[in-house]
Design an enzyme around this catalytic site. Structure first.
Site, PDB file in Angstrom:
ATOM      1  N   TYR A   1      -2.652  -1.383  10.374  1.00  0.00           N
ATOM      2  CA  TYR A   1      -2.518  -1.621   8.922  1.00  0.00           C
ATOM      3  C   TYR A   1      -1.204  -1.036   8.399  1.00  0.00           C
ATOM      4  O   TYR A   1      -0.443  -1.701   7.700  1.00  0.00           O
ATOM      5  CB  TYR A   1      -3.723  -0.978   8.221  1.00  0.00           C
ATOM      6  CG  TYR A   1      -3.750  -1.084   6.714  1.00  0.00           C
ATOM      7  CD1 TYR A   1      -4.182  -2.245   6.090  1.00  0.00           C
ATOM      8  CD2 TYR A   1      -3.371  -0.008   5.914  1.00  0.00           C
ATOM      9  CE1 TYR A   1      -4.238  -2.326   4.707  1.00  0.00           C
ATOM     10  CE2 TYR A   1      -3.417  -0.087   4.530  1.00  0.00           C
ATOM     11  CZ  TYR A   1      -3.857  -1.248   3.936  1.00  0.00           C
ATOM     12  OH  TYR A   1      -3.909  -1.333   2.570  1.00  0.00           O
TER      13      TYR A   1
ATOM     14  N   SER B   1       0.879  -1.186   0.000  1.00  0.00           N
ATOM     15  CA  SER B   1       0.000   0.000   0.000  1.00  0.00           C
ATOM     16  C   SER B   1       0.904   1.219   0.000  1.00  0.00           C
ATOM     17  O   SER B   1       2.055   1.143   0.451  1.00  0.00           O
ATOM     18  CB  SER B   1      -0.852   0.007   1.274  1.00  0.00           C
ATOM     19  OG  SER B   1      -1.432   1.282   1.480  1.00  0.00           O
TER      20      SER B   1
HETATM   21  C1  BGC Z   1      -6.159   1.638   2.417  1.00  0.00           C
HETATM   22  C2  BGC Z   1      -7.373   2.502   2.241  1.00  0.00           C
HETATM   23  C3  BGC Z   1      -6.979   3.932   1.908  1.00  0.00           C
HETATM   24  C4  BGC Z   1      -5.984   3.969   0.769  1.00  0.00           C
HETATM   25  C5  BGC Z   1      -5.486   5.374   0.423  1.00  0.00           C
HETATM   26  C6  BGC Z   1      -5.238   1.808   1.243  1.00  0.00           C
HETATM   27  O1  BGC Z   1      -4.102   1.046   1.428  1.00  0.00           O
HETATM   28  O2  BGC Z   1      -6.565   0.284   2.506  1.00  0.00           O
HETATM   29  O3  BGC Z   1      -8.140   2.457   3.426  1.00  0.00           O
HETATM   30  O4  BGC Z   1      -8.126   4.668   1.519  1.00  0.00           O
HETATM   31  O5  BGC Z   1      -4.887   3.172   1.103  1.00  0.00           O
HETATM   32  O6  BGC Z   1      -5.099   6.117   1.537  1.00  0.00           O
END
Ligand code: BGC
Length: 255
Positions: free
Chosen positions: A156, A143
């Protein structure tokens, strides 16, 4: 076709970005092994779609937070197709909790599904790649938050930060075996993980406004990058993160 006759395992493969990757890989000629834990009917539909596209797919009900299940996932793939070529670690969850309000259970679950799973699936796949004579690709769906804080989503971000270092370290270790390992870092994507934002018009408007391309991504847009990186066209790409975020990390505000 970019992945003709390659065997591709996708964890979290019947939903969100994982499902889009499974389908895109199938369309590029791969045999696809779809790992899932819930919604067997979604796996069946995807399996049918991949079959209609002219490739093969099987679903394996395996909980990626358990190493024994991961071992079975790889064993089933090898038994079915003789070898594996690509592992995509796409299973992921988030609790949207801050440091102050995260419970032990929230923390353990996020870390197990997002990071422990990628660690041990990569270990098991790499052992199989080496037993096959080397080569192979591991792609972790990370991410933008492997590097970029998202206040209110701390476990996360910690798990994705761990994934960032997992890939860098392990890719260095595995390079001598011809194994490539990299992260793909999506920004905001229209998947179930983001429903609390995408179904709230005000939140969605604010999110879109923070993205230079002005909109969240479709899962297919991430999948196309993953297919390219898994293919021999990307033979010299390893030990790094490829960002697919519409520019969100350079935008003025986050979420
Ligand atoms: C997350 C989302 C978030 C996005 C952008 C992703 O990795 O799961 O919750 O909206 O990143 O910030």
């Amino acid at each position: 076709m970019l992945l003709k006759d390659k065997t591709v395992i996708v964890t979290g493969g019947n939903s969100g970005i994982g499902a889009a990757i499974a389908l895109a890989a199938g369309r590029e000629g791969a045999n696809v092994v779809i790992d899932y834990v819930v919604h067997p009917e979604a796996t069946e539909e995807l399996d049918d779609e991949i079959t209609r596209a002219g490739s093969e797919a099987i679903g394996v009900d395996a909980d990626v937070s358990k190493v024994a299940d991961l071992r079975r996932l790889i064993e089933v793939a090898v038994a079915q197709y003789g070898r594996i070529d690509v592992l995509v670690n796409s299973a992921g969850i988030e609790t949207r909790t801050s440091l102050l309000d995260t419970s032990e259970q929230d923390y353990d679950t996020v870390m197990a599904v997002n990071l422990k799973s990628a660690f041990f699936a990569s270990q098991l796949a790499a052992r199989q790649f080496i037993a096959q004579g080397g080569g192979g690709v591991i792609i972790n769906i990370s991410s933008v938050h492997e590097d970029w804080p998202m206040p209110g989503n701390t476990p996360y971000c910690v798990s994705k930060g761990g994934m960032r270092m997992l890939t860098r370290n392990a890719a260095v270790e595995l390079g001598a075996h011809g194994i490539r390992m990299l992260n793909v870092a999506p920004g905001a994507v229209d998947t179930p993980i983001n429903t609390s934002t995408t179904t709230d018009p005000d939140k969605l408007k604010a999110l879109n406004a923070s993205i230079p391309l002005g909109r969240v991504a479709k899962p297919e847009e991430v999948a196309e990058t993953v297919v390219f990186l898994a293919s021999d066209k990307a033979a010299y790409v390893t030990a790094t993160t490829v960002v697919v975020d519409g520019g969100i990390m350079q935008g003025s505000v986050g979420l």
